[in-house]
Write a protein that holds these residues in place. Sequence first.
Motif: not given
Length: 431
Positions: A35-45, A101-107, A285-290
């Motif tokens: 659904k998104s376009h790379y690179p895109r952020e995800k809430v992840c460690g 590795l940041p998720r934006a790059q990983f995915d 920003q601080i971002k959150g997710a379930a």
Amino acid sequence: MRTEADVIVIGAGPGGAAAARYLAAEGFDVIALEKSHYPREKVCGDGLTPRAVRELQLIGLPTPREEGWIPNHGLRMVGGGHRLEFPWHDLEEFPNYGLSLPRAQFDQRLAEHARAAGADVREGWYVESALRDERQAGHAGGGRVVGVVARQTDARGRKIGDPVEFRAPLVIAADGVSARIALGMGLERKENRPMGVAVRTYFTTPRHDEEWMEGHLEIWDGERGRSNLLPGYGWIFPLGDGTANVGLGTLSAKGTPSKLDHRALLRDWLDHAAQDWELGEQVGQIKGAAIPMAFNRQPHYVPGMMLVGDSGGMVNPFNGEGIAYAMQAARRATEAAVAWRDAPGAREEEKALASYARMMKDDLGGYYNLGRIFAALVERPEVMKVCTRYGLPSPLVMEFTSRLLADVYEPRGGNWADKLLAAIVKAAPAA
């Protein structure tokens, strides 16, 4: 525009992109809709344990340091006035290092890896619903899944254009925690399974290239000494680029929504516990997710469709890790798909596809059931206090705990901690 394939994959995060890569490498015609376009952020460690690194090795994704992959030697645990380091051990089953590795790059790199194998990974396609053939038996009184309906999205994620039907005899739903396709088919979340909430951001730090993953086991819901010790942990994972991923997560054993202000918890924890990291400027920003855990949505296979990753609640309830298990599920889904393709008849074909759900339970069901018990225990503040007061000072206890939390142990052989953990997991019923 081509709209038919052997397999349609919904979502191209770690689970979806890995499934697309594996399937394409096996000769399947695959369309993956992201659904998104790379690179895109995800809430992840952004931190990967040796379990996740093994999945990267199995899928053949290169991880050179010069391209931003930062190795780590082990897990540092902090709490109760103690600071213990547990190196990743040399095991037959796993490498002796983790990665960051940041998720934006990983995915994006995993999606490109899928494309290199021949998968058709399409960005900017929002899947709205499953297509079902009412002439064939399916789930919950509906027909068999035979495709999906999707619409394109622009760079800001807004849906544009008319709905398009994509058809395939097998659909893999890897659409994340929203699990909108599964929900649309009546696959509701199991309310007796744990659910986590995580928040994270990035900070500059002079320790950005330190090769340890650091976890803080004390998160309080107010001023210390006059509040409860929460089930969860904070983390600082160096990224080698001048920054570290900094965040925390809490756990709800029954999956009930938490009323905690997690952003405030993060700020309070950083004020009290991370001074030695000399955190500087906040980046983003601080971002959150379930975080859906412990197989909280089942079955993982219904006629014509498999659930992979967060859509099937495949996050580890001990530590909140999801990438390793999403990629493992993609690998298992491909094994089932190959058996389906090679099956001699319709009954054998369906049996082959259904074997995916059984394989996932065999692989993870016992360990995840232990995680449900763990979640119920640590949700009680008095248990958390006993664990931090008496467990943390004991290197013997913590050596076992580090293997348990990271799910990195030798299932056959190893030392006493490996053998004990393997026996407990084997004895636990899968559910």
